[in-house]
Design an enzyme around this catalytic site. Structure first.
Site, PDB file in Angstrom:
ATOM      1  N   GLU A   1      -9.002  23.104  -8.444  1.00  0.00           N
ATOM      2  CA  GLU A   1      -7.513  22.471  -8.310  1.00  0.00           C
ATOM      3  C   GLU A   1      -7.074  22.606  -9.894  1.00  0.00           C
ATOM      4  OE1 GLU A   1     -11.030  21.143  -7.448  1.00  0.00           O
ATOM      5  OE2 GLU A   1     -10.195  20.804  -5.989  1.00  0.00           O
TER       6      GLU A   1
ATOM      7  N   HIS B   1     -13.755  10.382  -1.017  1.00  0.00           N
ATOM      8  CA  HIS B   1     -13.156  10.927   0.265  1.00  0.00           C
ATOM      9  C   HIS B   1     -11.996   9.943   0.369  1.00  0.00           C
ATOM     10  CE1 HIS B   1     -15.893  13.567   0.783  1.00  0.00           C
ATOM     11  NE2 HIS B   1     -15.034  14.735   0.086  1.00  0.00           N
TER      12      HIS B   1
END
Lengths: 349, 320
Positions: free
Chosen positions: B57, B124
């Site tokens: 990322e 999540h």
């Protein structure tokens, strides 16, 4: 660009090695002169706020990186890259105006010292988080690929400490996956601030990391200008020819503190006696004389010229106005209509 | 009918079609079409412009920043908003500071599939808009409707600044519209999702729909609740909020994110500072509980605000 009027930047053919060496030496000399002056202004007090970070001893590696790059290439220097910045084409005024916090400098007093750059000219302004500039270079090279710009190279400078970061790992792997023309120049100057190599990494040699990423690694004596020009120059050439990312690990010793606030008392004395503890500028001067590539009179002339350029840049920069908080444009967005609190001094300010 | 997720895909298709500077970069987004299929078939339609990234990322965002400096308009897909914290440094220190420091804009769009769904658990389900909104130099979009998902994503790509685009996973498949819009409110303007008289609910993203259900329920008892959808939380349309509070005299700010600081706190701080004299009752806010987002649906359903807890908060606010 004060200094480029006198020393235009172009690529010199490999056949004319002595000429490249002389040019590189002059950038090193100008860098050293600049940094000594900056340090002296800093010590005299009041003119320079914030840190002063010097590249003493690291000029050979730095200049070899800057000189191997050309117009259209990308350079992400780190804190000890005055020589490489000059060779890449950064003006001396960009350095002195930024150190002195002048409004007319490229960072306009919003950022200082080594955090300067001109992204549109391929010179990235480093943030302080180590390893963070590499993936930015990757993205610029990816843009070149999208845009069909061919034969450009991006170089990023790092120290031994930056090789321990996650950003280093992610970005070198990314460059390898994309087969980007990236040259990572790691200067292992034995210390990251005060932390020695044995508390930083456990591999035998940092260049061994290259194989794990599937890229080529090169080692070079960072105190030897000739070796730096050859090794970094050839790494840049390989990248330019499409051979993918190149990792260069140069070895030397930091001859100053991390910054001017640091007396570097922690540096082990025996390192200073080793070949890696040599001053690359002094080594290069001896080499010039020994090969009769320059005589001492010529070098003295270059020194006088460097001093004169630096004095002019500092004198000019000292006269430049500082930023004014009352007229400062306190807007962090380019889309001004979406900025909050521009006209309010209340809770939304 | 078109879903919220399809609207995001169509906006990306439009952006790729309209502007050769646009490319999309993220994990599993190429031939696979993305974890949620937000880029389904785009790699096939736009060869070389929808690129799988390594699981990196930091490097994903860093490279997007670099590409934007060279004239590209990258869209980065984070697989889940939660994972963007690995790229946090590049977002808040590199992208957000670039224009201020250098005068050179950094037009990147980072898509964060945000918010909770049953069974998604602590890693999540997160809502990180307040975290990013804290940093100067970023624009935070939080679309609550299919139409906004489409038009705001196109505007995000067109803007010259870094945009954090918080798309809500709970709305991906359930939320549908007849068609895509041809015009839209500009970014920075809130929308009155339901007009009312007795109290104002200020919210955004998936909570807009919970607030609308709450308003519907209270309307059967004769109470008319105004629901404001902020659309973008930075910039935050304080004027629309204050104008609504001027009409109703009561405000409840609702957010799915955690309670400490954040969007609801910001909304109430502004109302208390600039609209104190408009208030007939102390301002209220409702957020998730101050724990990580739980896995089990029983716990998750209680962790975040729902239509029922919003009704209950509104009854307090209305002194019922």
């Amino acid at each position: 660009m004060l200094q480029s009027a006198e020393m235009p930047r172009h690529t010199v053919k490999a056949s004319d090695f002595s000429e490249t060496y002389r040019r590189a030496f002059r950038w090193m000399l100008l860098a050293r002169t600049t940094e000594e002056k900056i340090a002296s202004v800093f010590r005299s007090g009041g003119k320079i706020t914030g840190g002063v970070f010097l590249g003493k001893g690291q000029e050979a590696i730095s200049v070899a990186t800057g000189i191997a790059l050309r117009n259209g290439d990308i350079f992400a220097p780190l804190i000890r890259d005055q020589a490489g910045r000059l060779a890449f084409g950064e003006s001396l005024l960009d350095c002195t105006l930024t150190y002195l916090g002048a409004r007319s400098g490229p960072m306009r007093g919003r950022d200082g010292n080594v955090h300067r750059g001109r992204p549109l000219e391929g010179l990235l302004p480093m943030i302080s988080h180590l390893g963070a500039m590499i993936s930015v270079v990757n993205g610029m090279l990816m843009a070149h690929r999208f845009q069909g710009k061919k034969n450009t190279v991006g170089a990023a400078s790092l120290g031994d400490g930056a090789t321990s970061t996650g950003a280093f790992h992610e970005s070198i792997n990314q460059a390898a996956v994309e087969n980007l023309p990236l040259v990572l120049v790691v200067t292992n100057n034995q210390y990251a601030y005060s932390t020695p190599n044995d508390r930083q990494f456990a591999c035998a040699d940092l260049v061994d990391k290259a194989i794990g990423y599937g890229i080529r690694g090169h080692s070079v004596d960072g105190t030897d200008l000739g070796a730096c020009l050859r090794v970094i120059g050839s790494a840049v050439e390989l990248a330019r020819q499409g051979e993918g990312p190149q990792l260069v690990v140069a070895t030397n010793l930091r001859l100053v503190g991390h910054g001017e606030h640091d007396d570097a008392h922690y540096i082990a004395p025996h390192l200073k006696e080793m070949p890696l503890g040599r001053d690359s500028l002094a080594v290069a001067e001896a080499e010039l004389l020994q090969n009769a590539w320059a005589d001492s009179e010529t070098i003295e002339g270059w020194t006088r010229d460097s001093i004169s350029q630096v004095e002019k840049a500092i004198a000019h920069s000292l006269r430049e106005p500082s930023p004014d908080p009352a007229t400062e444009d306190w807007c962090a967005l380019s889309s001004r209509h979406l900025a909050e609190g521009l006209s309010s001094n209340g809770s939304r300010g | 009918m078109i879903t919220y997720l399809e609207a995001i895909r169509e906006a990306q298709r439009q952006a790729l079609e309209n502007d050769p500077r646009v490319y999309i970069y993220g994990q599993d987004i190429g031939a696979f079409g993305g974890a949620f299929k937000a880029t389904k078939n785009l790699a096939q339609s736009f060869p070389g412009r929808v690129l799988d990234s390594p699981i990196s990322e930091d490097a994903m965002v860093g490279s997007a920043i670099g590409a934007s400096l060279q004239g590209m308009r990258p869209i980065v897909e984070m697989q889940f908003a939660d994972f963007s914290t690995v790229g946090f440094n590049q977002i808040v220190n590199q992208a957000a500071t670039m224009f201020w420091r250098t005068g050179v804009p950094c037009p990147i769009t980072i898509r964060l599939p945000s918010g909770g769904t049953p069974g998604s658990g602590p890693f999540h389900s997160q809502n990180l808009e307040a975290l990013y909104a804290h940093y100067p130099g970023l624009i935070l979009m939080t679309p609550a409707t299919v139409e906004d998902a489409y038009s705001m994503l196109l505007e995000a790509v067109a803007l010259d600044d870094p945009v954090i685009f918080c798309e809500h996973k709970y709305l991906y498949f359930h939320l549908k519209a007849e068609s895509l819009p041809s015009e839209a409110l500009p970014v920075g303007r809130a929308r009155i999702a339901r007009a009312g008289r007795d109290a104002t609910v200020v919210t955004y993203s998936a909570m807009v729909h919970e607030a609308l259900s709450a308003a519907e329920e209270l309307s059967t008892q004769g109470w008319e609740i105004e629901v404001i959808d902020l659309r973008s939380i930075k910039p935050l349309d304080t004027d629309t909020v204050l104008a609504s509070v001027a009409r109703t005299g009561r405000i409840l700010a609702v957010g799915e994110a955690w309670p400490w600081g954040g969007v609801t706190a910001e909304v109430l701080a502004r109302v208390a500072t600039d609209g104190f004299n408009l208030l007939d009752a102390p301002p209220m806010r409702l957020n998730s509980k101050d724990t990580p987002v739980p896995f089990h649906p029983n716990l998750w359903g209680t962790h975040r605000p729902t239509a029922q807890t919003i009704v209950s908060a509104l009854r307090d606010l209305l002194r019922l």
